[in-house]
Scaffold this active site. Structure first.
Site, PDB file in Angstrom:
ATOM      1  N   GLY A   1      91.584 -13.261 -26.049  1.00 49.99           N
ATOM      2  CA  GLY A   1      90.212 -13.563 -25.655  1.00 49.99           C
ATOM      3  C   GLY A   1      90.104 -14.849 -24.873  1.00 49.99           C
ATOM      4  N   SER A   2      90.839 -15.861 -25.302  1.00 47.56           N
ATOM      5  CA  SER A   2      90.827 -17.154 -24.610  1.00 47.56           C
ATOM      6  C   SER A   2      91.401 -17.033 -23.204  1.00 47.56           C
ATOM      7  CB  SER A   2      91.640 -18.172 -25.421  1.00 47.56           C
ATOM      8  OG  SER A   2      91.187 -18.228 -26.752  1.00 47.56           O
TER       9      SER A   2
ATOM     10  N   ASP B   1      99.968 -13.363 -34.190  1.00 48.74           N
ATOM     11  CA  ASP B   1     100.311 -11.942 -34.189  1.00 48.74           C
ATOM     12  C   ASP B   1     101.434 -11.597 -33.212  1.00 48.74           C
ATOM     13  OD1 ASP B   1      98.338 -11.396 -36.058  1.00 48.74           O
ATOM     14  OD2 ASP B   1      96.828 -10.920 -34.559  1.00 48.74           O
TER      15      ASP B   1
END
Length: 319
Positions: A104-105, A128
């Site tokens: 997302g970043s 992850d």
């Protein structure tokens, strides 16, 4: 380039501080000012930042979490909000932005570059290890060591009481943590999102091992595959063990980073500044065959990282 900005964004990962330190000290060695924005993209929008210097980042490498703190900013999906962020960066004289975070970043960084020509470079930080085109992301090794340490302790008490422990680890879309930690502790089974599980076959196998004299059982489940509670219901009265559940949760994100994560973060932070100075904007620093390279963010974010099938086969064989 006279001023560089840094953000740590999304989920925190051990080693983020080491990356902040490396970016700051590399930039300082080239007489470039550095500012760190608090709480990721929220800090850019609020102009909430701190000036970072060579000395101010001393002693942070061994700390878990991030001194810049972090936050998820859903409103950053709005183009008007991104325009405001780009405007603030220009007003603050930021010539380049280093974004340390996960998918997302990095998506936010890509959009700032494509829509507003903000010179950005990403550093992958995700426990992850689900970011494509980098062999490892910052935080993965520390997370694995934390999970393995906890499971090894659970294995001790499992043997003492002849119990089965179902251990739930993080991993919504990726089973990497579950797979590698399960391999490391010799788990009897690993349940991951990438591979469908036949509970009848699994419970039968564990029961057969129990009849052969096995006195403990560790089953690792990734949160994206199932909950530990649902797995326990499948096992109830079928595997010959009294069952206990442990959800490791956010303990996996904390702790002092391992030597590997400190070194990886330092290398990536150092490389990020140099790649910015070379004009390699809109890219991510990646670890590829032991070397730090750049990969276009567009390429990183258009693909999904796939678990190595040989690793899955290895775990299934050894368990």
């Amino acid at each position: 380039m006279k001023k560089i900005g840094i953000i740590t964004s999304g989920g925190d990962a051990p080693g983020m501080n080491a990356a902040v330190r490396a970016v700051t000290r590399t930039a300082a060695s080239k007489n470039i000012d550095v500012i760190g924005f608090y709480k990721g993209y929220a800090g850019i929008l609020d102009k909430d930042y701190i000036e970072l210097t060579y000395s101010s980042v001393g002693g942070i490498m061994e700390k878990g979490g991030t001194i810049l703190r972090t936050a998820r900013v859903p409103e950053f999906k709005n183009p008007e909000i991104r325009a405001e962020a780009a405007k603030n960066l220009r007003e603050l004289g930021v010539d380049g932005l280093v974004v340390i975070g996960g998918e997302g970043s990095l998506t936010g960084a890509k959009l700032l570059y494509e829509e507003f020509n903000v010179p950005v470079i990403g550093i992958p930080a995700s426990i992850d290890n689900d970011i494509p085109h980098t062999d490892m992301a910052i935080g993965v090794d520390t997370c694995l060591n934390t999970a393995v340490d906890a499971m090894q302790k659970l294995k001790d008490t499992a043997s003492s009481h002849e119990r089965a422990f179902i251990v739930e680890v993080m991993g919504r879309g990726s089973g990497y943590i579950a797979l590698m930690s399960g391999l490391s502790v010799g788990a009897e089974a690993v349940i991951i999102p990438e591979v469908p599980v036949d509970y009848n076959e699994l419970t039968d196998r564990i029961w057969q091992e129990r009849k052969r004299g096995k006195i403990n059982c560790i089953v690792v489940v990734a949160e994206g595959a199932a909950s530990a509670y649902s797995v326990a219901r499948h096992f109830e009265n079928k595997i010959g063990y009294e069952t206990r559940i442990t959800i490791l949760g956010h303990i996996q994100r904390g702790g002092s980073p391992t030597a590997f994560d400190r070194i990886l973060a330092s290398r990536m932070g150092y490389s990020a500044v140099n790649f910015l100075l070379e004009g390699k904007f809109g890219t991510m620093v990646a670890l590829e065959k032991g070397q730090t390279v750049t990969v276009p963010l567009e390429k990183v974010l258009s693909e999904k990282k796939v678990l190595d099938p040989q690793l899955i086969e290895l775990v299934n064989t050894l368990s």
